[in-house]
Design an enzyme around this catalytic site. Sequence first.
Site, mmCIF file in Angstrom:
data_model
loop_
_atom_site.group_PDB
_atom_site.id
_atom_site.type_symbol
_atom_site.label_atom_id
_atom_site.label_comp_id
_atom_site.label_asym_id
_atom_site.label_seq_id
_atom_site.Cartn_x
_atom_site.Cartn_y
_atom_site.Cartn_z
ATOM 1 N N HIS A 173 0.812 -1.216 0.000
ATOM 2 C CA HIS A 173 0.000 0.000 0.000
ATOM 3 C C HIS A 173 0.848 1.270 0.000
ATOM 4 O O HIS A 173 1.986 1.281 0.469
ATOM 5 C CB HIS A 173 -1.002 0.005 1.166
ATOM 6 C CG HIS A 173 -0.400 -0.025 2.535
ATOM 7 N ND1 HIS A 173 -0.047 1.110 3.210
ATOM 8 C CD2 HIS A 173 -0.129 -1.058 3.376
ATOM 9 C CE1 HIS A 173 0.418 0.782 4.415
ATOM 10 N NE2 HIS A 173 0.384 -0.521 4.539
ATOM 11 N N ASP A 175 -0.194 4.370 1.284
ATOM 12 C CA ASP A 175 -0.438 5.324 2.360
ATOM 13 C C ASP A 175 0.337 4.970 3.614
ATOM 14 O O ASP A 175 0.822 3.836 3.781
ATOM 15 C CB ASP A 175 -1.932 5.422 2.671
ATOM 16 C CG ASP A 175 -2.533 4.101 3.137
ATOM 17 O OD1 ASP A 175 -2.234 3.065 2.507
ATOM 18 O OD2 ASP A 175 -3.286 4.096 4.132
ATOM 19 N N ASP A 208 6.527 0.566 6.872
ATOM 20 C CA ASP A 208 5.111 0.280 6.634
ATOM 21 C C ASP A 208 4.498 1.352 5.737
ATOM 22 O O ASP A 208 4.121 2.401 6.208
ATOM 23 C CB ASP A 208 4.391 0.221 7.976
ATOM 24 C CG ASP A 208 2.911 -0.045 7.855
ATOM 25 O OD1 ASP A 208 2.507 -0.626 6.830
ATOM 26 O OD2 ASP A 208 2.160 0.335 8.768
ATOM 27 N N GLU A 242 -4.982 1.663 3.097
ATOM 28 C CA GLU A 242 -4.926 0.473 3.963
ATOM 29 C C GLU A 242 -4.982 0.861 5.430
ATOM 30 O O GLU A 242 -5.589 0.161 6.247
ATOM 31 C CB GLU A 242 -3.653 -0.323 3.669
ATOM 32 C CG GLU A 242 -3.595 -1.689 4.336
ATOM 33 C CD GLU A 242 -3.051 -1.681 5.755
ATOM 34 O OE1 GLU A 242 -3.220 -2.680 6.475
ATOM 35 O OE2 GLU A 242 -2.436 -0.648 6.150
ATOM 36 N N GLU A 243 -4.356 1.978 5.780
ATOM 37 C CA GLU A 243 -4.291 2.378 7.182
ATOM 38 C C GLU A 243 -5.643 2.844 7.717
ATOM 39 O O GLU A 243 -5.797 3.034 8.924
ATOM 40 C CB GLU A 243 -3.239 3.470 7.380
ATOM 41 C CG GLU A 243 -1.812 3.070 6.990
ATOM 42 C CD GLU A 243 -1.217 1.975 7.870
ATOM 43 O OE1 GLU A 243 -1.901 1.541 8.823
ATOM 44 O OE2 GLU A 243 -0.083 1.555 7.611
ATOM 45 N N ASP A 271 1.326 -10.213 0.497
ATOM 46 C CA ASP A 271 1.113 -8.831 0.930
ATOM 47 C C ASP A 271 2.033 -8.557 2.111
ATOM 48 O O ASP A 271 2.765 -9.439 2.578
ATOM 49 C CB ASP A 271 -0.354 -8.615 1.311
ATOM 50 C CG ASP A 271 -0.740 -7.135 1.389
ATOM 51 O OD1 ASP A 271 0.113 -6.264 1.105
ATOM 52 O OD2 ASP A 271 -1.898 -6.836 1.737
ATOM 53 N N HIS A 557 4.307 2.733 13.174
ATOM 54 C CA HIS A 557 3.109 3.416 13.704
ATOM 55 C C HIS A 557 3.438 4.346 14.864
ATOM 56 O O HIS A 557 2.531 4.751 15.600
ATOM 57 C CB HIS A 557 2.028 2.416 14.117
ATOM 58 C CG HIS A 557 1.250 1.883 12.961
ATOM 59 N ND1 HIS A 557 -0.106 1.652 13.014
ATOM 60 C CD2 HIS A 557 1.613 1.537 11.708
ATOM 61 C CE1 HIS A 557 -0.534 1.183 11.852
ATOM 62 N NE2 HIS A 557 0.509 1.100 11.040
#
Length: 588
Positions: A173, A175, A208, A242-243, A271, A557
């Site tokens: 992804h 984002d 990520d 995705e987030e 993935d 994160h």
Amino acid sequence: MSQVNLVEKKADELPGINARTSTTKLSKAKAIAFKITLVTALAISASTYFVKRPLNGSLENGVDLCPQVDELVPEKNGVIWESLQHVYSTDEFKTRAIDWLGGAVRIPTETFDDMGDVTEPVWEKFLPLHDYLKDSFPLLHSNLELTKVNTYGLLYVWKGSNSALKPLLLAAHQDVVPVLETTIDEWQHPPFSGYFDGESIWGRGSCDDKSGLIGIMSAIESMLENGFKPTRTVVIASGFDEEVSGIRGASSLATEMIERFGENAFAMLLDEGSGYGEVYGRVIAVPAIAEKGTLNVQIKVTSPGGHSSLPPPHTSIGMLAELLVQYEKNPFEAHLTRGSPTYRNAQCMAQHAPGVSSSLKEHMLHAEHSDEALRAAEEELFKTRAFMSLVGTTQAIDLVDGGVKVNALPEQAWAIVNHRISTESSIAATKVRDIELLKSLANDFNLSYTAFGSYISNEDASSYGTLTLSTAFGDGLEPAPVTPSGEDAAPFRLLSGTIKAAYNSHRNISGSDAIIVSPGIMSGNTDTRFYWKLTDHIFRYGHLEAAGGGSLPSGVHTVNEAISINSFVGMIGFYTTLVLNVDESSLP
């Protein structure tokens, strides 16, 4: 009958609910827990007692709880693989990799829960990233067919010469999670700087998941530079939200791929996910073969208002507090189930990690055929709460609200409980358990009780107030189908051999015993939640080298997200090896 089976039986008996076949809309709630990876391994032993084992990895009596495959080095594509492994080891290529990933990190692509439809200008932040990808990977963009889906979703198709073969699907992804303004000063290097300090690339998305997207593209660009032409089609699907649950990105990409390729059209799907790290004396990789489900339940209490100088015995907030205490006093009962992803992972740790306790090793040896041994293993494993949380359905009270004024009795109060649903359970079973849990308190407080649209008890005018259970942020998500990982599961065996070959090549070592591959589970959810119909063989694995016992790198994160250039180049080598292995494989 286990508690899970009993609850599912009760769920099946409710009108309109079937515990095993209930359909759901996909959750709009942001996945709270992020991609727990080797935490299972961390839970395996309470001691560091060293247990010797035979060199072949089998237990002393010959029982092989966790069979391993040999490293899988490309043969038909061996010349280009060898050439690229040399290229990847050079300082010149490391400089290219630093530039590729650093440039992507420098383009902020944060997503938030309230961004609205893709027609809103706020989504235009992805356009500079798309331009960057086109400029950075010219061969990829001139050789692969690109379709933009729902404006910002990217679907690349690298057509192979044999259209009869099922394609390989790679997902990542675009984002990233937001960076709080109040935390910017805590970053060692600015969060969107893509700064390279001589060892690591810093910034939001470096792990990520821009490393995944850029890693895949770097591998394909490098293969194209070396003249590789695939026999099997390769597809890249890159979502952009995705987030925040993927409802605009991956959901639209899934619809596009179903229309273009059909159901069960892909040989396998990879993935984002975990990686590998040393756990109790062994380097272990844990590709996730399943994801837990999710359900958010709102508990809402109403009661008469009035002046706080004349209070009743229990206000809405007081009653809600008692109900929430009832939750926390009664966690879901968890049991290790034979054949489940967590059970498989426990078997691998018990067999291959030399630091596992002798007692757990013995319990797992007999657990396949002895309930007593299984319960003993479970008792030892559950001493670590993280492992128990991966096994069973969990509950976390995450939101609460009530009252409007200090001298006014609250007429309503509510809270939201987030459930992560065990792979052996279901949304319906979780609802039934919540309904039963609060029945007695609803009666004690004389509350009219309704749950998920159905009347439960005390439906009369004399009730003091109401108790309502309902879903929040969507209708929930069932646990993902478990990907086959047995000895006859060719895609899992291919992935395992690929992991070993990529790991060994990156370190210039040989042998299949240098790294162990174990099935695992994701506690959170990825974009694969939308891709279940595309293939039965879904894996969540990023080949990240993780410190601290194999968990995800620090900073994911949160502040100071970074990835070492050594790990990133290893990822590129892994994607290269996977594409080449799948290309020459006997998969359908």
